[in-house]
Design an enzyme around this catalytic site. Sequence first.
Site, PDB file in Angstrom:
ATOM      1  N   HIS A 176      -3.855 -13.495   5.884  1.00 48.32           N
ATOM      2  CA  HIS A 176      -3.678 -12.797   7.163  1.00 48.32           C
ATOM      3  C   HIS A 176      -3.084 -13.746   8.203  1.00 48.32           C
ATOM      4  O   HIS A 176      -2.245 -13.347   9.017  1.00 48.32           O
ATOM      5  CB  HIS A 176      -5.017 -12.248   7.654  1.00 48.32           C
ATOM      6  CG  HIS A 176      -4.896 -11.483   8.933  1.00 48.32           C
ATOM      7  ND1 HIS A 176      -4.403 -10.200   8.982  1.00 48.32           N
ATOM      8  CD2 HIS A 176      -5.155 -11.836  10.217  1.00 48.32           C
ATOM      9  CE1 HIS A 176      -4.382  -9.794  10.235  1.00 48.32           C
ATOM     10  NE2 HIS A 176      -4.842 -10.762  10.994  1.00 48.32           N
ATOM     11  N   GLU A 193      12.179  -5.605 -14.138  1.00 48.97           N
ATOM     12  CA  GLU A 193      11.155  -6.644 -14.033  1.00 48.97           C
ATOM     13  C   GLU A 193      10.522  -6.977 -15.384  1.00 48.97           C
ATOM     14  O   GLU A 193       9.597  -7.773 -15.454  1.00 48.97           O
ATOM     15  CB  GLU A 193      10.078  -6.216 -13.031  1.00 48.97           C
ATOM     16  CG  GLU A 193       9.576  -4.798 -13.221  1.00 48.97           C
ATOM     17  CD  GLU A 193       8.771  -4.278 -12.031  1.00 48.97           C
ATOM     18  OE1 GLU A 193       8.211  -5.095 -11.281  1.00 48.97           O
ATOM     19  OE2 GLU A 193       8.701  -3.047 -11.865  1.00 48.97           O
ATOM     20  N   ASP A 201       7.584 -10.290 -11.219  1.00 51.50           N
ATOM     21  CA  ASP A 201       7.135  -9.959 -12.578  1.00 51.50           C
ATOM     22  C   ASP A 201       8.126 -10.429 -13.634  1.00 51.50           C
ATOM     23  O   ASP A 201       7.726 -10.833 -14.726  1.00 51.50           O
ATOM     24  CB  ASP A 201       6.916  -8.444 -12.705  1.00 51.50           C
ATOM     25  CG  ASP A 201       5.505  -8.037 -12.303  1.00 51.50           C
ATOM     26  OD1 ASP A 201       4.618  -8.905 -12.315  1.00 51.50           O
ATOM     27  OD2 ASP A 201       5.290  -6.857 -11.972  1.00 51.50           O
ATOM     28  N   CYS A 258      14.389  -7.251  -4.843  1.00 52.37           N
ATOM     29  CA  CYS A 258      13.311  -7.115  -3.867  1.00 52.37           C
ATOM     30  C   CYS A 258      12.165  -8.075  -4.146  1.00 52.37           C
ATOM     31  O   CYS A 258      11.122  -8.003  -3.504  1.00 52.37           O
ATOM     32  CB  CYS A 258      12.800  -5.679  -3.839  1.00 52.37           C
ATOM     33  SG  CYS A 258      12.186  -5.062  -5.422  1.00 52.37           S
TER      34      CYS A 258
END
Length: 570
Positions: free
Chosen positions: A189, A431, A455, A502
């Site tokens: 975070h 992937e 991946d 991506c």
Amino acid sequence: MKGTGVSPGISIGKAFIINKFKASVSGIKLKTEESKIVEIRNFDNAVHASVSEIETMKVSKGTDLRQADIDILETQIEFLNDPQIKSDVTDKINDEDATAWDAVIKVIEGAVKMFREMDDEYMSARAADIQDVGNRILRHLDFNESPTTGDLCENSIIIADDIAPSDTISLDISKVTGFATRLGGKTSHTAIIAKGKGIPAVVACGDELLNIRNDDIIILDGTTGEVIAKPDQGQIDEYLHKQKLFREKRLLLESIKDLPSKTTDGHMVKVYANISAPDDLEQVYENGGEGIGLLRTEMLFMGRDSFPSEEEQFQFYRLVAIKSKNLPVIIRTIDIGGDKQLNYFGIPVENNPFLGYRAIRICLDRKDIFMPQLRAILRASAFGTLKIMFPMICNVDEVIQAKECVRQAKNDLTDSGIKFDSDIELGIMIEIPSAALTADILAREVDFFSIGTNDLCQYTMAVDRMNDSVSMLYNHFNPGVLRLIQKVIEEAHKQGKQVGMCGEMASDPLATLLLLGMGLDEFSMSPASIPVIKNIIINHTLTEAGDILGRVMDMDNPDSITSYLQEVLK
């Protein structure tokens, strides 16, 4: 000390310590049914008090809250009201004779672990929200006041174990010039908030950070990950100069962010963003993004006790379409399984979940889940430029089956007289190595590819990048990975199909010119990374990129490739 830089920039200021709320299991066992009823009531009261506390915070902060802050608070309220959490806590009280205190700790620990281990930046960052909520409940169970952070002075550098979501709301961020945490990673975070607010941050500094005291002078370099406590004047002067240079570079990036992504010899590519919610689009525009290369849909399915309805999904996708201002948006169909488990779905426990029942495999098996999502996306396509992308494709049969589902969804809407984009583009993520090796076959069936390097690297090298024992082997500059990427792009281009990326590699400045040389059409990344990548593209030629590609593809060692690309960027 040396940590991990997660938000670039130089900060020089005074340390402000936030002490961690510490909770440990008491081990007390309940002996009567009456005591269990009391503990469940105490838990309910603590949850109610926590919700009231957050609602009060929303009112008291009023117009000072940004939309991102409101989203954090709303997410926490949703989690507090999640019936699954109450059910899990109640079960531990009734079945394990645990106190409400111990039950909450165990349930929260399990939820935090599940989210933290997810191989997805957005979902992994939700672990901090859950831990924050758990701590809030525990404070009310113990009848403690919420911790106060006191008054910040100008140029404060926050020092903490980790930064909780509510900390960033209760603090006067205008006085914060840096974050340094003992724990955390690139998806923590602290990293997400710091990047979003443009504040330098270093995480994973280790136990040595705890030796810092309030008001100690601190130098923090969010680019290199260095933190210097009690520096001498020579060090201060050195970093003041570095700070000046960094600010000049940031002004440069700000000035070019809205330029088209075009090389100096006129070659155009697209720089898109990865997002998870409609409100993320604000950051995309602020950083000069030209579209959405990946809209994750998993958040719609997480943190609840049942699947979202078609109408709920439609309203979500429709809002994204409207806020996108007609920029292209690629929506990835649900990618659950593996590291993204749904408590209410009951996916069986598997020895190798990343190789098992997940993503498109679940969708093709469970049409009752897949078809409502497809209809919702198609309905939303009437409000913007949407595209559909299927994850985890390993063979052409899966593509054909998925396309048939889309055809059926279109027929359903046509029969109902509902408008949609009948020419909506369909694409797949590359992937899995089998998909990369059969890119020529798959390209005949779809409109575009998007390479998911996270991946693809894991599967190509058989490396779990979340496993500290082997994660050092994970490297997208491995020659095997590079050859697969190049093959995918070449085979797609032979059939006139566009290729995007991506995965994490798309936001790596060292990889930009290499991918440009391979012919990548679209880079998609976190919004904050866009100006840096765009700056590299517009200051080089396609010819230069091709020369770099030629050099790299002759190399056989990832370290040599990395060193060469570092020299190029200098």
